[in-house]
Design a protein around this motif. Structure first.
Motif, PDB file in Angstrom:
ATOM      1  N   LEU A 109       0.831  -1.197   0.000  1.00 29.39           N
ATOM      2  CA  LEU A 109       0.000   0.000   0.000  1.00 29.39           C
ATOM      3  C   LEU A 109       0.870   1.253   0.000  1.00 29.39           C
ATOM      4  N   GLY A 110       2.025   1.150   0.640  1.00 33.75           N
ATOM      5  CA  GLY A 110       2.940   2.292   0.663  1.00 33.75           C
ATOM      6  C   GLY A 110       3.448   2.643  -0.718  1.00 33.75           C
ATOM      7  N   TYR A 111       3.963   1.647  -1.463  1.00 31.38           N
ATOM      8  CA  TYR A 111       4.497   1.994  -2.785  1.00 31.38           C
ATOM      9  C   TYR A 111       3.389   2.306  -3.774  1.00 31.38           C
ATOM     10  N   MET A 112       2.194   1.724  -3.584  1.00 34.02           N
ATOM     11  CA  MET A 112       1.073   2.096  -4.439  1.00 34.02           C
ATOM     12  C   MET A 112       0.615   3.525  -4.145  1.00 34.02           C
ATOM     13  N   ALA A 113       0.645   3.902  -2.881  1.00 34.89           N
ATOM     14  CA  ALA A 113       0.256   5.269  -2.514  1.00 34.89           C
ATOM     15  C   ALA A 113       1.235   6.288  -3.102  1.00 34.89           C
TER      16      ALA A 113
ATOM     17  N   ILE B 169      -6.619  -0.778  -7.594  1.00 38.21           N
ATOM     18  CA  ILE B 169      -6.417  -0.266  -6.239  1.00 38.21           C
ATOM     19  C   ILE B 169      -7.401  -0.933  -5.290  1.00 38.21           C
ATOM     20  N   GLY B 170      -8.663  -1.012  -5.713  1.00 39.64           N
ATOM     21  CA  GLY B 170      -9.654  -1.695  -4.883  1.00 39.64           C
ATOM     22  C   GLY B 170      -9.279  -3.140  -4.641  1.00 39.64           C
ATOM     23  N   ARG B 171      -8.781  -3.794  -5.687  1.00 39.16           N
ATOM     24  CA  ARG B 171      -8.394  -5.193  -5.548  1.00 39.16           C
ATOM     25  C   ARG B 171      -7.187  -5.345  -4.620  1.00 39.16           C
ATOM     26  N   GLN B 172      -6.280  -4.388  -4.678  1.00 35.21           N
ATOM     27  CA  GLN B 172      -5.105  -4.456  -3.816  1.00 35.21           C
ATOM     28  C   GLN B 172      -5.510  -4.401  -2.346  1.00 35.21           C
ATOM     29  N   VAL B 173      -6.410  -3.477  -2.008  1.00 33.75           N
ATOM     30  CA  VAL B 173      -6.872  -3.367  -0.632  1.00 33.75           C
ATOM     31  C   VAL B 173      -7.691  -4.594  -0.256  1.00 33.75           C
TER      32      VAL B 173
ATOM     33  N   LYS C  86     -13.995   2.842   2.774  1.00 28.43           N
ATOM     34  CA  LYS C  86     -13.852   4.091   2.026  1.00 28.43           C
ATOM     35  C   LYS C  86     -12.935   5.097   2.712  1.00 28.43           C
ATOM     36  N   PRO C  87     -13.119   5.370   4.009  1.00 27.24           N
ATOM     37  CA  PRO C  87     -12.207   6.344   4.627  1.00 27.24           C
ATOM     38  C   PRO C  87     -10.747   5.904   4.630  1.00 27.24           C
ATOM     39  N   VAL C  88     -10.506   4.602   4.802  1.00 30.59           N
ATOM     40  CA  VAL C  88      -9.125   4.110   4.784  1.00 30.59           C
ATOM     41  C   VAL C  88      -8.522   4.264   3.400  1.00 30.59           C
ATOM     42  N   LEU C  89      -9.294   3.926   2.373  1.00 32.42           N
ATOM     43  CA  LEU C  89      -8.798   4.038   0.996  1.00 32.42           C
ATOM     44  C   LEU C  89      -8.500   5.492   0.641  1.00 32.42           C
ATOM     45  N   THR C  90      -9.382   6.390   1.029  1.00 32.60           N
ATOM     46  CA  THR C  90      -9.179   7.817   0.746  1.00 32.60           C
ATOM     47  C   THR C  90      -7.951   8.356   1.460  1.00 32.60           C
ATOM     48  N   LEU C  91      -7.758   7.907   2.705  1.00 31.06           N
ATOM     49  CA  LEU C  91      -6.613   8.365   3.484  1.00 31.06           C
ATOM     50  C   LEU C  91      -5.295   7.916   2.866  1.00 31.06           C
ATOM     51  N   VAL C  92      -5.251   6.662   2.397  1.00 31.70           N
ATOM     52  CA  VAL C  92      -4.000   6.096   1.899  1.00 31.70           C
ATOM     53  C   VAL C  92      -3.688   6.561   0.483  1.00 31.70           C
ATOM     54  N   MET C  93      -4.693   6.507  -0.399  1.00 31.99           N
ATOM     55  CA  MET C  93      -4.460   6.745  -1.811  1.00 31.99           C
ATOM     56  C   MET C  93      -4.776   8.171  -2.263  1.00 31.99           C
ATOM     57  N   GLY C  94      -5.558   8.868  -1.490  1.00 26.15           N
ATOM     58  CA  GLY C  94      -5.951  10.213  -1.877  1.00 26.15           C
ATOM     59  C   GLY C  94      -7.391  10.256  -2.365  1.00 26.15           C
TER      60      GLY C  94
ATOM     61  N   ALA D  16     -11.105   7.568  -4.150  1.00 25.22           N
ATOM     62  CA  ALA D  16     -12.247   7.228  -3.313  1.00 25.22           C
ATOM     63  C   ALA D  16     -13.315   6.410  -4.048  1.00 25.22           C
ATOM     64  N   PRO D  17     -13.578   6.646  -5.356  1.00 29.51           N
ATOM     65  CA  PRO D  17     -14.580   5.829  -6.052  1.00 29.51           C
ATOM     66  C   PRO D  17     -14.271   4.333  -6.083  1.00 29.51           C
ATOM     67  N   ALA D  18     -13.023   3.960  -5.792  1.00 29.96           N
ATOM     68  CA  ALA D  18     -12.680   2.529  -5.789  1.00 29.96           C
ATOM     69  C   ALA D  18     -13.260   1.805  -4.586  1.00 29.96           C
ATOM     70  N   ALA D  19     -13.760   2.542  -3.578  1.00 32.90           N
ATOM     71  CA  ALA D  19     -14.263   1.908  -2.355  1.00 32.90           C
ATOM     72  C   ALA D  19     -15.483   1.035  -2.622  1.00 32.90           C
ATOM     73  N   ALA D  20     -16.378   1.501  -3.489  1.00 36.85           N
ATOM     74  CA  ALA D  20     -17.592   0.725  -3.754  1.00 36.85           C
ATOM     75  C   ALA D  20     -17.267  -0.600  -4.427  1.00 36.85           C
ATOM     76  N   ILE D  21     -16.384  -0.573  -5.402  1.00 38.05           N
ATOM     77  CA  ILE D  21     -16.028  -1.805  -6.091  1.00 38.05           C
ATOM     78  C   ILE D  21     -15.232  -2.723  -5.173  1.00 38.05           C
ATOM     79  N   MET D  22     -14.529  -2.140  -4.195  1.00 32.11           N
ATOM     80  CA  MET D  22     -13.741  -2.940  -3.269  1.00 32.11           C
ATOM     81  C   MET D  22     -14.627  -3.877  -2.448  1.00 32.11           C
ATOM     82  N   VAL D  23     -15.841  -3.447  -2.126  1.00 31.75           N
ATOM     83  CA  VAL D  23     -16.758  -4.294  -1.364  1.00 31.75           C
ATOM     84  C   VAL D  23     -17.122  -5.547  -2.169  1.00 31.75           C
ATOM     85  N   TRP D  24     -17.395  -5.360  -3.467  1.00 33.01           N
ATOM     86  CA  TRP D  24     -17.673  -6.513  -4.323  1.00 33.01           C
ATOM     87  C   TRP D  24     -16.479  -7.464  -4.366  1.00 33.01           C
ATOM     88  N   GLN D  25     -15.284  -6.893  -4.448  1.00 28.29           N
ATOM     89  CA  GLN D  25     -14.079  -7.718  -4.552  1.00 28.29           C
ATOM     90  C   GLN D  25     -13.823  -8.508  -3.278  1.00 28.29           C
ATOM     91  N   VAL D  26     -14.050  -7.876  -2.121  1.00 27.71           N
ATOM     92  CA  VAL D  26     -13.886  -8.592  -0.858  1.00 27.71           C
ATOM     93  C   VAL D  26     -14.945  -9.680  -0.717  1.00 27.71           C
TER      94      VAL D  26
END
Length: 458
Positions: A34-38, A275-279, A337-345, A349-359
């Protein structure tokens, strides 16, 4: 009955212990990743990160498709010789799997470099980026560390395996930081840094496996050439091809989706998907790490105690992993969503919704995670292959329509449906295998005893 059941508790403990060792390394790797992706996300922007991700996904896609999952061959054919102290037979297995790794890597490089130059503009990056992509595809030569990984699993050295992924990610993080400090934050520099991480991980795994073999006096008399590759290994080629196809079909659920999203929707949506898939992968990783810890134990049980003990251990692992995965899905829904926004900027943030499907898709796979190792260990990789072939074909057929109609959300829904179908198919094949192995007279006796047991229990 007692003799079969007695090893279950220590075996489950060992599976969890080995998974815990891997978890330590993967937890560190998840944070570093997450660090190098950020860093890449903030320095390159959504589109350039998308191109970086697409090139990396393409190289991994080709590498996964052509390479043999030879670590499974090491476990399947190497467990017996190792237990019996037959050094020559174990070396025969290693010679065969190394041949598979080298040959498939060379084929992969040739295919990937050609495709990157000829069809790059159709894969989501511009023609100007095609030479960079082609050079990056040379890393396929060192992506196939399957034999070293298989040997370390066979030797129960999960502590050494745990360090491999963090080493790769640490190289990428340090390289990304240097690119920032030197003012060289370009797509080319990040491709070089990511390639360096892949090379470092391979060198580490190969050196550790060689040292372990030397420590156990398994290198003495080793020859690169000698008897026929599969001498004393009945069915080795069929097993290797089946596990190769299985691992190749797995990429339909990972890198292929990223490539299709990039080709149909562009680099920016591909970046959001990745990004969503990474998280999602980072959150689901604790439970999924039970899989590599489970394979060696199933292989040992298959040799020593039989299928009944294997089934009991697999059931226990599935329940433990599924419980952890479900808890992680709830965490994703609440704070993803808040964690993704904090880490990636905010741009990601729109990747948060798709991240739920991926998890959610990952959690379905976690509940069913013992099914594929059971089929492979029982010598039925072909059954697993049939299920993956049907499900992957359906996914790839539906994916373009779902993306065009619903965007990346459609890709997420398709992934969830595919994972559910995959789990159902694996369970069907395992139950079918059990019925075929049970003699008809024994089945009739079980049916006749059923009402008697029920009556006696009233």
């Amino acid at each position: 009955m007692i003799a079969v059941a007695s090893p279950e508790r220590p075996l489950l403990h060992r599976v969890l212990q080995n998974a815990g060792v891997l978890l330590g390394g993967r937890a560190a790797n998840a944070l570093i990743s997450l660090g190098y992706m950020a860093v890449a996300a903030r320095l390159l922007g959504v589109r350039e990160v998308g191109v970086l991700i697409l090139i990396n996904a393409f190289a991994q896609l080709v590498g996964e498709v052509v390479k043999f999952n030879s670590w499974q061959t090491v476990l399947h054919y190497g467990s017996g010789p190792l237990a019996a102290g037959e050094r020559g037979k174990l070396q025969q297995v290693v010679r065969f799997t190394l041949f598979l790794d080298v040959a498939s890597s060379l084929v992969g490089v040739a295919v990937a470099v050609s495709a990157a130059m000829l069809f790059g503009d159709r894969l989501g990056w511009s023609p100007a980026d095609s030479p960079k992509a082609a050079l990056y595809c040379l890393t396929i030569l060192v992506m196939a560390s399957a034999t070293p990984t298989g040997l370390l699993r066979l030797f129960d050295r999960f502590d050494l395996i745990a360090a491999q992924a963090p080493i790769s990610s640490l190289v990428r993080l340090v390289g990304s930081g240097l690119a920032f400090l030197l003012g060289a934050a370009t797509l080319s520099s990040f491709l070089i840094v990511w390639a360096a991480g892949t090379i470092a991980a391979f060198l580490y795994a190969a050196s550790q496996a060689a040292l372990e073999m030397r420590r156990r006096d398994l290198l003495g008399g080793f020859r690169w050439f000698g008897a026929p590759l599969t001498a004393g290994m009945p069915g080795a080629w069929r097993f290797a091809w089946a596990t190769n196809f299985n691992s190749s079909l797995d990429v339909a659920f990972t890198h292929t989706i990223t490539i299709v999203v990039g080709a149909l929707a562009g680099p920016a949506p591909a970046a959001l998907w990745r990004i969503g898939r990474q998280v999602a992968d980072a959150l689901a990783k604790p439970a999924r790490l039970l899989i590599p810890a489970l394979y060696p134990e199933l292989a040992r049980l298959h040799v020593s105690h039989g299928e009944l003990a294997m089934r009991r251990l697999a059931l226990q692992v599935g329940v433990v992993g599924g419980g952890v995965g479900t808890a992680l899905l709830l965490i994703t829904v609440l704070i993803g969503k808040p964690v993704l926004t904090l880490v990636m900027g905010p741009a990601f943030a729109p990747a948060a919704a798709i991240m739920v499907w991926q998890v959610a898709a990952a959690v379905i796979g976690i509940w069913a995670l013992p099914l594929d190792p059971m089929l492979v260990t029982l010598g039925r990789p072909g059954d697993s292959l049939k299920v993956r072939l049907v499900v992957a074909g359906g996914l790839l057929a539906a994916l373009p329509l779902m993306i065009v109609r619903f965007g990346i959300t459609g890709a997420g829904a398709a992934l969830v449906a595919a994972m559910a179908a995959l789990a159902a198919g694996m369970l069907f094949m395992l139950r079918r295998h059990s019925r075929l192995r049970t003699p008809p007279a024994q089945q009739e006796m079980a049916c006749a005893e059923g009402p008697l047991r029920a009556k006696g229990g009233e």
